[in-house]
Design a protein around this motif. Structure first.
Motif, PDB file in Angstrom:
ATOM      1  N   UNK A  96      33.221  41.659  52.141  1.00 50.14           N
ATOM      2  CA  UNK A  96      32.045  42.005  51.221  1.00 50.14           C
ATOM      3  C   UNK A  96      32.541  42.620  49.991  1.00 50.14           C
ATOM      4  N   UNK A  97      34.169  43.659  50.242  1.00 48.03           N
ATOM      5  CA  UNK A  97      34.111  44.593  49.508  1.00 48.03           C
ATOM      6  C   UNK A  97      34.857  43.162  48.638  1.00 48.03           C
ATOM      7  N   UNK A  98      35.882  42.499  48.181  1.00 45.99           N
ATOM      8  CA  UNK A  98      36.017  41.343  48.299  1.00 45.99           C
ATOM      9  C   UNK A  98      35.213  40.613  47.183  1.00 45.99           C
ATOM     10  N   UNK A  99      34.446  39.931  48.160  1.00 47.36           N
ATOM     11  CA  UNK A  99      32.860  39.066  47.133  1.00 47.36           C
ATOM     12  C   UNK A  99      32.408  40.155  46.193  1.00 47.36           C
ATOM     13  N   UNK A 100      32.737  41.816  46.505  1.00 47.37           N
ATOM     14  CA  UNK A 100      31.784  42.221  45.094  1.00 47.37           C
ATOM     15  C   UNK A 100      33.382  41.822  43.684  1.00 47.37           C
ATOM     16  N   UNK A 101      33.595  42.544  44.214  1.00 44.98           N
ATOM     17  CA  UNK A 101      35.379  42.297  43.317  1.00 44.98           C
ATOM     18  C   UNK A 101      35.271  41.418  42.327  1.00 44.98           C
ATOM     19  N   UNK A 102      35.314  40.042  42.933  1.00 43.60           N
ATOM     20  CA  UNK A 102      35.169  38.669  42.512  1.00 43.60           C
ATOM     21  C   UNK A 102      33.347  38.533  41.264  1.00 43.60           C
ATOM     22  N   UNK A 103      32.302  38.767  42.465  1.00 49.76           N
ATOM     23  CA  UNK A 103      31.825  38.447  41.090  1.00 49.76           C
ATOM     24  C   UNK A 103      31.702  39.599  39.526  1.00 49.76           C
ATOM     25  N   UNK A 104      32.473  40.971  40.160  1.00 52.19           N
ATOM     26  CA  UNK A 104      32.827  41.645  38.645  1.00 52.19           C
ATOM     27  C   UNK A 104      33.647  41.043  37.922  1.00 52.19           C
ATOM     28  N   UNK A 105      34.555  40.386  38.223  1.00 52.84           N
ATOM     29  CA  UNK A 105      35.644  39.802  37.531  1.00 52.84           C
ATOM     30  C   UNK A 105      35.158  38.539  36.595  1.00 52.84           C
ATOM     31  N   UNK A 106      34.880  37.756  37.453  1.00 48.95           N
ATOM     32  CA  UNK A 106      33.842  36.984  36.669  1.00 48.95           C
ATOM     33  C   UNK A 106      33.079  37.295  36.266  1.00 48.95           C
ATOM     34  N   UNK A 107      32.262  37.800  35.787  1.00 50.21           N
ATOM     35  CA  UNK A 107      31.345  38.561  34.856  1.00 50.21           C
ATOM     36  C   UNK A 107      32.087  39.460  33.723  1.00 50.21           C
ATOM     37  N   UNK A 108      32.821  39.568  34.004  1.00 45.88           N
ATOM     38  CA  UNK A 108      33.899  40.634  33.040  1.00 45.88           C
ATOM     39  C   UNK A 108      34.445  39.517  31.624  1.00 45.88           C
ATOM     40  N   UNK A 109      34.926  38.678  32.656  1.00 49.72           N
ATOM     41  CA  UNK A 109      35.966  37.626  32.091  1.00 49.72           C
ATOM     42  C   UNK A 109      34.994  36.356  30.940  1.00 49.72           C
ATOM     43  N   UNK A 110      33.915  36.272  31.636  1.00 42.37           N
ATOM     44  CA  UNK A 110      33.207  36.163  31.056  1.00 42.37           C
ATOM     45  C   UNK A 110      32.647  36.179  29.599  1.00 42.37           C
ATOM     46  N   UNK A 111      32.390  37.660  29.767  1.00 41.78           N
ATOM     47  CA  UNK A 111      31.599  38.402  28.567  1.00 41.78           C
ATOM     48  C   UNK A 111      32.967  38.734  27.315  1.00 41.78           C
ATOM     49  N   UNK A 112      33.893  38.647  27.707  1.00 43.05           N
ATOM     50  CA  UNK A 112      34.621  38.385  27.025  1.00 43.05           C
ATOM     51  C   UNK A 112      35.044  37.015  26.052  1.00 43.05           C
ATOM     52  N   UNK A 113      35.048  36.059  26.417  1.00 39.14           N
ATOM     53  CA  UNK A 113      35.006  34.266  26.420  1.00 39.14           C
ATOM     54  C   UNK A 113      33.291  34.537  25.410  1.00 39.14           C
TER      55      UNK A 113
END
Length: 295
Positions: free
Chosen positions: A183-200
């Motif tokens: 579940x922790x990995x799923x949390x990290x995945x979500x954060x990475x997706x959001x971070x990349x999306x905000x950069x774009x």
């Protein structure tokens, strides 16, 4: 130059198509194996890849629309559609990242744990290797054809490669009874997706709002001043349409010059900026130099 740019955008479409095919393959694989192997991290990663299909389709459509020629309502052409496609991609990434984030937080609060089958980890490793290859291809192609939308897609490809590696590690750890880590990995995945999306999103918004690098403006100014006959650069403004640079330049010259002489110098400015910096269009306005301007 316009025809050359059209060819570059058409070449960029190949990268978007490759992304779509790769995402279809790994999304189906991850969602199927994620359900079978009971891995929330792999399912979250698969959901991310599934929506990446939509994002890549947006990039493909944007690249094709950007190649439409100028018309009465779009005198500068449709180049900015490419940037709009990048922004659409960022919206999709942020929404999906938020969904994954909320889902993983709920799992933590409900104390939901899983013991995924180790085969799910192999799927993560395979997906990471595949997306890394797609990233390298799209990054190199985006740089070669100077495509902002394809470069955004490449960043998404790399983000997916990282998250797949993280997912694989978490699944292996969970098989050793570290259940919370899945579940922790799923949390990290979500954060990475959001971070990349905000950069774009930030890069796209900067371009659409006619933002332009001050450093580049200063570089152009220095090179223009080095051209014989240019006394000063009174003003220079830049904006981008897609990956195409448009400049408005006001230069000061000797007021006794003939129209033909000043025109020849403006041609030198345009040619220099085009060859050295690949500036798509330069509009040069000439004003007579007056001593009082320096006083």
């Amino acid at each position: 130059m316009i025809e050359e740019r059209y060819r570059e955008l058409k070449a960029a479409e190949k990268g978007a198509v490759i992304s779509i095919l790769a995402y279809i393959l790994i999304a189906v694989l991850k969602l199927t194996v994620g359900v079978w192997a009971d891995s929330s991290a792999l399912r979250a990663d698969g959901l991310n890849n599934f929506t990446d299909i939509i994002a890549s389709l947006a990039v493909l459509i944007g690249l094709r629309l950007a190649r439409r020629p100028a018309d009465d309502n779009h005198r500068y052409g449709h180049w900015k559609v490419e940037t709009v496609a990048s922004m659409v991609t960022s919206f999709i990434m942020v929404v999906v990242g938020g969904q994954v984030l909320i889902s993983s937080i709920k799992a933590f609060l409900n104390h939901t744990t899983t013991s995924p089958d180790p085969i799910a980890a192999y799927v993560g490793v395979f997906s990471a290797a595949l997306m890394l290859g797609v990233y390298l291809y799209n990054r190199n192609l985006a740089k070669r054809v100077n495509s902002q939308a394809l470069l955004a897609a490449a960043k998404d490809n790399l983000s997916d490669a990282y998250t797949s590696i993280g997912t694989a590690i978490a699944i292996l750890a969970a098989s050793f009874n570290w259940h919370w880590l899945d579940n922790g990995a799923a949390l990290v995945v979500g954060l990475i997706i959001i971070k990349t999306g905000l950069e774009v999103f930030s890069e796209s918004a900067f371009s659409l709002s006619d933002g332009f690098s001050e450093e580049e403006i200063e570089t152009y100014r220095k090179d223009i001043l080095a051209i014989p006959g240019i006394i000063d650069v009174a003003d220079i403004r830049g904006r981008t349409y897609g990956a195409n640079i448009f400049l408005d330049v006001v230069v000061l010259m000797d007021g006794d010059m003939t129209v033909e002489e000043s025109h020849d110098i403006t041609e030198q400015i345009e040619i220099m900026l085009s060859i050295k910096y690949k500036v798509f269009d330069t509009d040069v306005h000439v004003e007579p130099y007056k001593e009082e301007l320096d006083n």
